[in-house]
Design a protein around this motif. Structure first.
Motif, PDB file in Angstrom:
ATOM      1  N   LEU A 140       0.833  -1.200   0.000  1.00 27.51           N
ATOM      2  CA  LEU A 140       0.000   0.000   0.000  1.00 27.51           C
ATOM      3  C   LEU A 140       0.867   1.248   0.000  1.00 27.51           C
ATOM      4  N   ARG A 141       1.969   1.211   0.730  1.00 26.19           N
ATOM      5  CA  ARG A 141       2.871   2.360   0.759  1.00 26.19           C
ATOM      6  C   ARG A 141       3.390   2.668  -0.641  1.00 26.19           C
ATOM      7  N   SER A 142       3.810   1.633  -1.350  1.00 28.31           N
ATOM      8  CA  SER A 142       4.349   1.819  -2.704  1.00 28.31           C
ATOM      9  C   SER A 142       3.298   2.337  -3.669  1.00 28.31           C
ATOM     10  N   ALA A 143       2.033   1.999  -3.416  1.00 32.70           N
ATOM     11  CA  ALA A 143       0.963   2.367  -4.339  1.00 32.70           C
ATOM     12  C   ALA A 143       0.316   3.706  -4.005  1.00 32.70           C
ATOM     13  N   SER A 144       0.766   4.365  -2.954  1.00 33.77           N
ATOM     14  CA  SER A 144       0.134   5.612  -2.517  1.00 33.77           C
ATOM     15  C   SER A 144       0.517   6.778  -3.424  1.00 33.77           C
ATOM     16  N   ASP A 145      -0.374   7.757  -3.489  1.00 33.91           N
ATOM     17  CA  ASP A 145      -0.108   8.963  -4.281  1.00 33.91           C
ATOM     18  C   ASP A 145       0.892   9.872  -3.587  1.00 33.91           C
ATOM     19  N   LEU A 146       0.836   9.911  -2.281  1.00 31.74           N
ATOM     20  CA  LEU A 146       1.702  10.806  -1.517  1.00 31.74           C
ATOM     21  C   LEU A 146       2.160  10.097  -0.244  1.00 31.74           C
ATOM     22  N   ILE A 147       3.474  10.075  -0.038  1.00 29.60           N
ATOM     23  CA  ILE A 147       4.049   9.521   1.184  1.00 29.60           C
ATOM     24  C   ILE A 147       4.627  10.677   1.989  1.00 29.60           C
ATOM     25  N   ILE A 148       4.178  10.834   3.232  1.00 26.64           N
ATOM     26  CA  ILE A 148       4.714  11.864   4.114  1.00 26.64           C
ATOM     27  C   ILE A 148       5.452  11.166   5.244  1.00 26.64           C
ATOM     28  N   ASP A 149       6.756  11.324   5.271  1.00 28.45           N
ATOM     29  CA  ASP A 149       7.563  10.757   6.345  1.00 28.45           C
ATOM     30  C   ASP A 149       7.664  11.798   7.447  1.00 28.45           C
ATOM     31  N   THR A 150       7.108  11.487   8.605  1.00 32.35           N
ATOM     32  CA  THR A 150       7.024  12.449   9.699  1.00 32.35           C
ATOM     33  C   THR A 150       8.164  12.311  10.709  1.00 32.35           C
ATOM     34  N   SER A 151       9.170  11.517  10.393  1.00 34.47           N
ATOM     35  CA  SER A 151      10.236  11.233  11.355  1.00 34.47           C
ATOM     36  C   SER A 151      10.884  12.495  11.914  1.00 34.47           C
ATOM     37  N   ASP A 152      11.128  13.475  11.049  1.00 35.07           N
ATOM     38  CA  ASP A 152      11.856  14.674  11.468  1.00 35.07           C
ATOM     39  C   ASP A 152      10.948  15.885  11.637  1.00 35.07           C
ATOM     40  N   PHE A 153       9.621  15.660  11.648  1.00 35.52           N
ATOM     41  CA  PHE A 153       8.689  16.771  11.752  1.00 35.52           C
ATOM     42  C   PHE A 153       8.210  16.947  13.189  1.00 35.52           C
ATOM     43  N   ASN A 154       8.142  18.209  13.643  1.00 31.30           N
ATOM     44  CA  ASN A 154       7.340  18.474  14.828  1.00 31.30           C
ATOM     45  C   ASN A 154       5.926  18.770  14.354  1.00 31.30           C
ATOM     46  N   ILE A 155       5.014  19.002  15.283  1.00 32.55           N
ATOM     47  CA  ILE A 155       3.613  19.150  14.909  1.00 32.55           C
ATOM     48  C   ILE A 155       3.383  20.363  14.017  1.00 32.55           C
ATOM     49  N   HIS A 156       4.173  21.428  14.216  1.00 26.91           N
ATOM     50  CA  HIS A 156       3.997  22.638  13.409  1.00 26.91           C
ATOM     51  C   HIS A 156       4.507  22.425  11.983  1.00 26.91           C
ATOM     52  N   GLN A 157       5.617  21.725  11.842  1.00 25.25           N
ATOM     53  CA  GLN A 157       6.155  21.443  10.510  1.00 25.25           C
ATOM     54  C   GLN A 157       5.230  20.508   9.735  1.00 25.25           C
ATOM     55  N   LEU A 158       4.651  19.551  10.441  1.00 21.81           N
ATOM     56  CA  LEU A 158       3.711  18.641   9.785  1.00 21.81           C
ATOM     57  C   LEU A 158       2.495  19.415   9.287  1.00 21.81           C
ATOM     58  N   ARG A 159       2.013  20.321  10.106  1.00 24.44           N
ATOM     59  CA  ARG A 159       0.877  21.128   9.684  1.00 24.44           C
ATOM     60  C   ARG A 159       1.209  21.945   8.439  1.00 24.44           C
ATOM     61  N   GLU A 160       2.376  22.565   8.422  1.00 22.07           N
ATOM     62  CA  GLU A 160       2.785  23.356   7.263  1.00 22.07           C
ATOM     63  C   GLU A 160       2.817  22.515   6.000  1.00 22.07           C
TER      64      GLU A 160
END
Length: 297
Positions: A140-160
């Protein structure tokens, strides 16, 4: 499929299927999407995607829909279930995109240890449960339109990141700003974000004619606002609030409470709160006003 370019606001998908690794931030992204006027349905089984989307279309809903897929039928391959749903959706004229949230194993372990919540895959160890889920969702990961890796994101960066891709400038819900006047003798408002103290201004309380009135009275307001120090204060406050408001808004704050206090909360704070609100409105900033202590003894 890899990553897709950021859609323009008018071209953003009518339906988002939000899925991915447990602990990677699906709930956080869902809340951002709600702020972007998406209608969000959480924890939806894949088998119900078509039914919900069809009902939504039949009812003539205009706001885009986001479905958070967390649970899986052990007898159905996740990639197959989502691919089939997307094909049928697009066949019926509904634009859909699959968003997969991911994070490194060490990050997921740390997040689960911090929250002390059990992993949905169960298992004897947390790393083992994460590995099992990653294996289950690899296709499913390979077939997704958009992959967002949140490993290095804080909550504000993820929101942006989410706003940049699915919101477009000006698409998020407005921040609600309220102005409250109060008396320090009765304590600070509990929900105050910004507090201004106007006890340095001359107090109408000492004028026998003005004492029984409040800051909404024209004569009391005139007494307070005609003081040269008041004008200097108002100019600086207005400049500060016009600077702060869009930055609070950019940080995702839904409500902003500005408190203006004097000794009793009847005269100076009321007049200043009314005037600041009027000046903000002149700059296109809508503010609701509440005088907490104006009628107190």
């Amino acid at each position: 499929m890899g990553e897709i370019p950021p859609p323009a606001p008018e071209q953003r998908p009518e339906l988002l299927l939000l899925t991915g690794m447990s602990g990677a931030g699906r709930g956080s992204v869902a809340r951002v999407l709600e702020d972007l006027s998406y209608r969000v349905i959480d924890n939806l089984p894949p088998a119900m995607i078509l039914e919900v989307a069809s009902t939504d279309q039949r009812l003539g809903q205009t706001a885009p829909l986001a479905l958070v897929i967390r649970s899986w039928d052990p007898a159905v391959n996740p990639e197959f279930a989502i691919r089939r749903a997307v094909q049928r959706l697009e066949g019926s004229g509904i634009s859909a995109a699959v968003v997969f949230l991911d994070a490194d194993e060490q990050v997921l372990v740390r997040r689960y240890e911090e929250t002390r919540r059990p992993h949905p895959e169960g298992g004897d160890t947390l790393p083992g449960a994460i590995a099992a889920e990653r294996e289950l969702l690899s296709g499913l990961r390979s077939a997704s339109d958009l992959i967002i890796d949140t490993s290095d994101f804080n909550i504000h960066q993820l929101r942006e990141r989410v706003v940049a891709r699915f919101g477009g400038e000006g698409k998020a819900r407005p921040m609600h700003i309220s102005m409250v006047s109060f008396g320090f003798k009765n304590g600070l408002p509990r929900d105050a974000d910004v507090v201004f103290d106007v006890r340095f201004l001359p107090n109408p309380h000492w004028n026998p004619e003005l004492r029984p009135r409040t800051g909404t009275d024209p004569e009391v307001a005139g007494f307070v606002l005609e003081n040269p120090d008041t004008e200097g204060f108002l100019g600086r406050v207005l400049e500060l609030l016009l600077f702060l408001a869009p930055r609070y808004r950019a940080e995702g704050k839904a409500y902003l409470t500005i408190a203006v206090g004097c000794t009793g909360g009847r005269h100076r704070s009321v007049a200043v709160a009314e005037e600041v609100s009027r000046r903000l409105a002149h700059h296109g900033v809508e503010v609701s006003v509440f005088h907490r202590d104006a009628r107190s003894g």
